[in-house]
Scaffold this motif. Sequence first.
Motif, PDB file in Angstrom:
ATOM      1  N   GLY A  59      34.591  42.835  25.184  1.00  0.00           N
ATOM      2  CA  GLY A  59      34.266  44.195  24.789  1.00  0.00           C
ATOM      3  C   GLY A  59      34.339  45.189  25.929  1.00  0.00           C
ATOM      4  N   GLN A  60      34.510  44.707  27.169  1.00  0.00           N
ATOM      5  CA  GLN A  60      34.635  45.614  28.310  1.00  0.00           C
ATOM      6  C   GLN A  60      36.094  46.033  28.446  1.00  0.00           C
ATOM      7  OE1 GLN A  60      33.750  43.893  32.105  1.00  0.00           O
ATOM      8  NE2 GLN A  60      33.738  45.848  33.194  1.00  0.00           N
ATOM      9  N   PRO A  61      36.399  47.335  28.332  1.00  0.00           N
ATOM     10  CA  PRO A  61      37.805  47.765  28.382  1.00  0.00           C
ATOM     11  C   PRO A  61      38.473  47.405  29.703  1.00  0.00           C
ATOM     12  CG  PRO A  61      36.378  49.525  27.590  1.00  0.00           C
ATOM     13  CD  PRO A  61      35.484  48.448  28.117  1.00  0.00           C
ATOM     14  N   LYS A  62      39.699  46.907  29.611  1.00  0.00           N
ATOM     15  CA  LYS A  62      40.483  46.569  30.797  1.00  0.00           C
ATOM     16  C   LYS A  62      41.781  47.366  30.744  1.00  0.00           C
ATOM     17  CE  LYS A  62      40.755  42.105  29.945  1.00  0.00           C
ATOM     18  NZ  LYS A  62      40.020  41.965  28.680  1.00  0.00           N
ATOM     19  N   GLY A  63      42.063  48.114  31.805  1.00  0.00           N
ATOM     20  CA  GLY A  63      43.292  48.894  31.867  1.00  0.00           C
ATOM     21  C   GLY A  63      44.431  48.038  32.395  1.00  0.00           C
ATOM     22  N   VAL A  64      45.367  47.664  31.530  1.00  0.00           N
ATOM     23  CA  VAL A  64      46.487  46.794  31.912  1.00  0.00           C
ATOM     24  C   VAL A  64      47.609  47.667  32.475  1.00  0.00           C
ATOM     25  CG1 VAL A  64      48.119  45.057  31.114  1.00  0.00           C
ATOM     26  CG2 VAL A  64      45.851  45.199  30.067  1.00  0.00           C
ATOM     27  N   MET A  65      48.029  47.356  33.709  1.00  0.00           N
ATOM     28  CA  MET A  65      49.050  48.158  34.408  1.00  0.00           C
ATOM     29  C   MET A  65      50.431  47.526  34.217  1.00  0.00           C
ATOM     30  SD  MET A  65      47.065  49.154  37.964  1.00  0.00           S
ATOM     31  CE  MET A  65      46.677  47.465  38.454  1.00  0.00           C
ATOM     32  N   ILE A  66      51.301  48.199  33.476  1.00  0.00           N
ATOM     33  CA  ILE A  66      52.652  47.694  33.199  1.00  0.00           C
ATOM     34  C   ILE A  66      53.667  48.512  33.986  1.00  0.00           C
ATOM     35  CG2 ILE A  66      54.420  47.346  31.432  1.00  0.00           C
ATOM     36  CD1 ILE A  66      52.066  45.424  31.192  1.00  0.00           C
ATOM     37  N   GLY A 249      48.385  43.964  36.971  1.00  0.00           N
ATOM     38  CA  GLY A 249      46.992  43.513  36.935  1.00  0.00           C
ATOM     39  C   GLY A 249      46.164  44.505  36.159  1.00  0.00           C
ATOM     40  N   TYR A 250      44.833  44.440  36.353  1.00  0.00           N
ATOM     41  CA  TYR A 250      43.907  45.351  35.687  1.00  0.00           C
ATOM     42  C   TYR A 250      43.504  46.466  36.643  1.00  0.00           C
ATOM     43  CZ  TYR A 250      43.456  41.453  32.394  1.00  0.00           C
ATOM     44  OH  TYR A 250      43.717  40.446  31.492  1.00  0.00           O
ATOM     45  N   LYS A 255      38.680  41.542  40.756  1.00  0.00           N
ATOM     46  CA  LYS A 255      38.125  40.221  40.451  1.00  0.00           C
ATOM     47  C   LYS A 255      38.667  39.708  39.123  1.00  0.00           C
ATOM     48  CE  LYS A 255      33.822  37.648  39.835  1.00  0.00           C
ATOM     49  NZ  LYS A 255      32.349  37.720  39.667  1.00  0.00           N
ATOM     50  N   LYS A 256      38.669  40.575  38.096  1.00  0.00           N
ATOM     51  CA  LYS A 256      39.185  40.165  36.792  1.00  0.00           C
ATOM     52  C   LYS A 256      40.681  39.843  36.867  1.00  0.00           C
ATOM     53  CE  LYS A 256      37.309  40.129  33.325  1.00  0.00           C
ATOM     54  NZ  LYS A 256      36.698  39.000  32.567  1.00  0.00           N
ATOM     55  N   THR A 257      41.410  40.603  37.684  1.00  0.00           N
ATOM     56  CA  THR A 257      42.841  40.340  37.862  1.00  0.00           C
ATOM     57  C   THR A 257      43.062  38.953  38.451  1.00  0.00           C
ATOM     58  OG1 THR A 257      43.366  42.692  38.121  1.00  0.00           O
ATOM     59  CG2 THR A 257      44.956  41.116  39.001  1.00  0.00           C
ATOM     60  N   SER A 258      42.299  38.607  39.486  1.00  0.00           N
ATOM     61  CA  SER A 258      42.475  37.301  40.126  1.00  0.00           C
ATOM     62  C   SER A 258      42.038  36.151  39.218  1.00  0.00           C
ATOM     63  CB  SER A 258      41.699  37.255  41.448  1.00  0.00           C
ATOM     64  OG  SER A 258      40.311  37.408  41.216  1.00  0.00           O
ATOM     65  N   GLU A 259      41.122  36.429  38.283  1.00  0.00           N
ATOM     66  CA  GLU A 259      40.681  35.387  37.352  1.00  0.00           C
ATOM     67  C   GLU A 259      41.761  35.036  36.336  1.00  0.00           C
ATOM     68  OE1 GLU A 259      37.176  36.881  35.500  1.00  0.00           O
ATOM     69  OE2 GLU A 259      35.884  36.545  37.248  1.00  0.00           O
ATOM     70  N   ARG A 260      42.541  36.036  35.911  1.00  0.00           N
ATOM     71  CA  ARG A 260      43.505  35.817  34.825  1.00  0.00           C
ATOM     72  C   ARG A 260      44.943  35.662  35.304  1.00  0.00           C
ATOM     73  NH1 ARG A 260      40.864  34.074  30.574  1.00  0.00           N
ATOM     74  NH2 ARG A 260      42.614  34.649  29.240  1.00  0.00           N
ATOM     75  N   PHE A 261      45.282  36.272  36.444  1.00  0.00           N
ATOM     76  CA  PHE A 261      46.631  36.148  37.019  1.00  0.00           C
ATOM     77  C   PHE A 261      46.531  35.205  38.220  1.00  0.00           C
ATOM     78  CE2 PHE A 261      46.566  40.133  34.744  1.00  0.00           C
ATOM     79  CZ  PHE A 261      47.813  40.220  34.150  1.00  0.00           C
ATOM     80  N   LYS A 262      47.124  34.030  38.099  1.00  0.00           N
ATOM     81  CA  LYS A 262      46.899  32.972  39.084  1.00  0.00           C
ATOM     82  C   LYS A 262      48.204  32.512  39.718  1.00  0.00           C
ATOM     83  CE  LYS A 262      42.783  31.406  36.703  1.00  0.00           C
ATOM     84  NZ  LYS A 262      42.044  30.301  36.066  1.00  0.00           N
ATOM     85  N   LEU A 263      48.114  32.176  41.010  1.00  0.00           N
ATOM     86  CA  LEU A 263      49.238  31.546  41.709  1.00  0.00           C
ATOM     87  C   LEU A 263      49.099  30.043  41.562  1.00  0.00           C
ATOM     88  CD1 LEU A 263      49.664  33.582  45.031  1.00  0.00           C
ATOM     89  CD2 LEU A 263      51.329  33.348  43.181  1.00  0.00           C
ATOM     90  N   LEU A 264      50.029  29.414  40.837  1.00  0.00           N
ATOM     91  CA  LEU A 264      49.968  27.972  40.609  1.00  0.00           C
ATOM     92  C   LEU A 264      51.237  27.308  41.116  1.00  0.00           C
ATOM     93  CD1 LEU A 264      48.504  27.813  36.972  1.00  0.00           C
ATOM     94  CD2 LEU A 264      47.276  27.678  39.139  1.00  0.00           C
TER      95      LEU A 264
END
Length: 384
Positions: A59-66, A249-250, A255-264
């Motif tokens: 429910g917390q808005p996240k601004g996605v940067m495209i 990212g957001y 922090k939220k960006t690093s949680e969802r976009f990961k280097l694997l």
Amino acid sequence: GLKLVVTKQGMTDSWLQDVGKIELDGEKEQMERESRETPENQATGENLAYVIYTSGSTGQPKGVMIQQNSLMNFLFAMKQTLHSNADMNWLAVTSMSFDISILELFLPLMSGAKLIMACGEEVRDGQKLAALIRQHQVTHMQGTPSTWKLLMGEGVVLPRTFTALVGGEALPVQIAEQLISNGSRAINMYGPTESTIWSALWEIQGKECIRIGGPMANTRMYILDAEQQPVPIGVEGELYIGGSGLARGYLHMEKKTSERFKLLSLKEGQEERLYQTGDAARYLSNGEIEYRGRLDHQVKIRGYRIELGEIENVLLRYPTIQQVVVTVKAFGEEDKRIAAHIVGEGSPEEWRSYAQAHLPSYMIPSYFIQIEHIPLLSNGKIDR
């Protein structure tokens, strides 16, 4: 961080006191005195095309940067997939607060095609949508399963020249069959906002299990287990996406960006940036991907892990049930019960009897609730 608003006189309010404004009507004379020479284009593919907000499950808005290059990669891929040309008549039905509207607005402009924009009242009325399709000889339309359900409920038979794009939610088999019943083309689309609108597509063939097919141009998909290792064919895991469509990212949320976009490191010595979707999926024997629902729609009740979408699919086979949404009601930490919200004819006793004959006991809903219609969000998705 808003810097500038393009508007008209009298349309702004006190909340814009500290923001720059260009009022198109009030500054017309000044604009006409400006140079008509085309300015030098200093934009690059790494510049942002847009920031669009998505609430997600928290429910917390996240601004996605495209970025521009991600958007152009997507639009040209769709142009190629749909063989877009000036003969296309596209009916746009999506709110501009939903990123799939970008496809509806820009693809026709790129192709020299005709764009028909439905108003909010028409989008909510199946009869008016059907009338627009007939009046403008529409060839392409994109919508959520709920939008297509609204249209199919009016008994519309799509022409053979029609292409239907479906996405935003899991596609019920019965809607898929209706869309292609007259030989028209229907494509199931999949993709989170974080990987630029749509990332995968599958052309619906017939009475097969609904799948999302495979990744679009310059997109890569991986299904990984809890240790972020690839799973074998047929085994369910979590879907990760990489490639040209990934968002920067957001906005202001490192922090939220690093949680969802990961280097694997899925290949030895090679790291890849991937988006963790939160969606369950598995590979079929032919290499295509089957979407298995949201991981946050998988619940554990009395020790059993349950996919709510599986219960919905079983109940939808009952002849008089038109729509179903299954949710979980919590009466404390240890007491969770399944509820089926149903649009259709019949009684809870009938539906319970059918469920008992077709589902294991731990998946049978405790509640069967008859409702007049499924509530929808402004973007056409189900308001759970």
